[in-house]
Scaffold this active site. Structure first.
Site, PDB file in Angstrom:
ATOM      1  CG  ASN A 152      48.395  73.729  69.449  1.00 21.02           C
ATOM      2  OD1 ASN A 152      48.987  74.166  68.513  1.00 21.02           O
ATOM      3  ND2 ASN A 152      47.944  74.492  70.454  1.00 21.02           N
ATOM      4  CB  SER A 200      57.249  69.927  75.469  1.00 22.85           C
ATOM      5  OG  SER A 200      56.688  70.172  76.855  1.00 22.85           O
ATOM      6  CB  CYS A 325      47.386  78.186  76.110  1.00 18.09           C
ATOM      7  SG  CYS A 325      48.373  76.772  75.694  1.00 18.09           S
TER       8      CYS A 325
HETATM    9  C1  LIG Z   1      52.042  72.492  74.319  1.00 18.54           C
HETATM   10  C2  LIG Z   1      52.732  73.090  73.314  1.00 18.54           C
HETATM   11  C3  LIG Z   1      53.599  73.963  73.471  1.00 18.54           C
HETATM   12  C4  LIG Z   1      53.986  74.377  74.770  1.00 18.54           C
HETATM   13  O1  LIG Z   1      54.997  73.591  75.592  1.00 18.54           O
HETATM   14  P1  LIG Z   1      55.043  73.662  76.966  1.00 18.54           P
HETATM   15  O2  LIG Z   1      55.969  72.455  77.213  1.00 18.54           O
HETATM   16  O3  LIG Z   1      53.587  73.461  77.666  1.00 18.54           O
HETATM   17  O4  LIG Z   1      55.367  74.938  77.559  1.00 18.54           O
HETATM   18  C5  LIG Z   1      54.410  74.579  72.345  1.00 18.54           C
HETATM   19  N1  LIG Z   1      53.754  74.475  71.072  1.00 18.54           N
HETATM   20  C6  LIG Z   1      52.785  73.263  70.953  1.00 18.54           C
HETATM   21  C7  LIG Z   1      52.524  73.170  69.613  1.00 18.54           C
HETATM   22  C8  LIG Z   1      52.121  72.969  71.988  1.00 18.54           C
HETATM   23  O5  LIG Z   1      51.416  71.955  71.680  1.00 18.54           O
END
Ligand SMILES: *Cc1c(COP(=O)(O)O)cnc(C)c1O
Length: 381
Positions: A152, A200, A325
């Protein structure tokens, strides 16, 4: 062009028009509980079934292998704790990478405190793990290997199929956090040797607070939530029907337009990267080739990433430094540190992530404003 430029698609995305339309009936007239026996409940149940089929098809999975959750974080937490309990909790070795999302890393820390041998693999300068290091760390009796499909913060795409094969050689089940990859690059759970996978909705044009976990048929994982027995007893709680239907619609749309979206995003990304790298004292972070289509990330010498993001905001540009985050916390990104950058270097990080709505005019505006902002920050003005 809207009055601000949104270049933070790795943090979240706009709910697509199609996804919103698909959701509306379930926020209005189709509100029955899908567990109810009467006709309206059965209609909602059928919509859930269709969403599950759609999501499964997007990943080459079976509908019975998809469990809906409250998002990527929940899926990651559940799967790590569950995988540790597979095989009666006999195998104690869990392996992950140093560049995972905190949803994985923090769960690994709790597993270590519970007596598991939780190993965290380093990465190279591009953010990729070494398959030899993985094989050496896993040995012949690991319980779990969990490595993300794509990062990310720096956009690096991991060699997932090779990691899956190495995990299986060590007797481990293979989980991948595909939250950044799903809907953006092709995923086939069989071809990539994936046993479990987190995704997600809000990272591919679906709503926030809904996601899922793929669990290969026959893997007897324990429940994530106990209660009324929804999701075949593994994830209780009345289903977020509108969210699930919206996520499925967004995923189907993203997969249908994947090639076109990726071509456009990577063309804009490459223009952006070429332009930004003309600014002196600038480096690209992440793998130059194996990276997500819309993902550009940089280090600027002598610049504080947080200050940069604030100044971009004053110029109507939404971007982030490190992951959203950890924004607010002034710690350097764990991802950049793991890639071998010093804390000092890592402080100057900027992430610009593009999506299907971004335009050439926005890239022009970004490339016009950014150099002046960097000069201003370096001069301490
Ligand atoms: C955004 C993200 C998450 C968390 O997902 P949420 O739906 O926001 O809890 C976990 N792992 C990665 C790689 C992300 O980019």
């Amino acid at each position: 062009m809207s009055e601000w430029i949104y270049a933070d698609h790795a943090a979240t995305t706009r709910v697509s028009d199609r996804a919103l339309e698909a959701m509306m009936p379930f926020l209005r007239e189709e509100y029955a509980n899908p567990s109810a026996v009467y006709a309206p409940g059965r209609r909602v149940r059928r919509a859930l079934d269709r969403a599950r089929e759609t999501v499964a098809a997007a990943f080459g999975a079976q509908p019975g292998e998809i469990y809906f959750t409250g998002g990527g974080t929940e899926s990651d937490n559940w799967v790590i704790r569950a995988a540790a309990e597979l095989q009666g909790g006999e195998k104690k070795r869990l392996i992950t990478s140093a560049v995972e999302h905190h949803a994985i890393l923090r769960t690994f820390e709790t597993m270590r405190r519970r007596g598991y041998e939780a190993k965290v693999l380093g990465v190279d300068r591009n953010g990729r793990i070494s398959l030899e290091a993985l094989r050496a760390a896993a040995g012949k009796d690991a319980a779990l290997v969990s490595v993300m499909t794509a990062n990310n913060e720096v956009g690096t795409v991991m060699p997932v199929a090779e990691i899956g094969a190495a995990a299986h050689d060590s007797g481990a089940v293979f989980h991948t956090d595909a939250v950044q990859a799903a809907g953006h690059i092709p995923i086939d759970v069989d071809r990539m040797g994936i046993d479990m996978m987190s995704f997600s909705g809000h990272k591919f044009g679906g709503p926030k607070g809904v996601g899922g976990l793929f669990v290969r048929k026959g893997l007897p994982i324990p429940p994530g939530l106990f209660g009324g027995g929804q999701e075949r007893g593994l994830r209780s709680g009345t289903e977020n029907v509108a969210g699930i239907v919206g996520m499925a619609a967004a995923l189907e749309e993203s997969c249908r337009n994947m090639r076109e979206n990726a071509e456009k995003a990577s063309r804009l990304r490459d223009r952006l990267i070429r332009g930004v790298l003309r600014i002196p004292g600038t480096r690209l972070t992440g793998d130059p080739e194996n990276r997500l289509p819309g993902h550009a990330s940089f280090l600027f010498d002598g610049v504080e990433g947080e200050a940069l993001v604030l100044l971009l905001d004053q110029n109507g540009i939404c971007a982030s430094s490190g992951s959203a985050c950890s924004a607010g916390a002034l710690e350097p990104s764990h991802v950049l540190l793991a890639m071998g950058f010093s804390a000092e270097e890592a402080r100057g990080s900027l992430r610009l992530t593009l999506g299907p709505d971004n335009t050439d005019a926005e890239i022009d505006a970004l490339l016009e404003k950014l150099p002046n902002i960097i000069v201003r920050l370096r001069s301490g003005a």
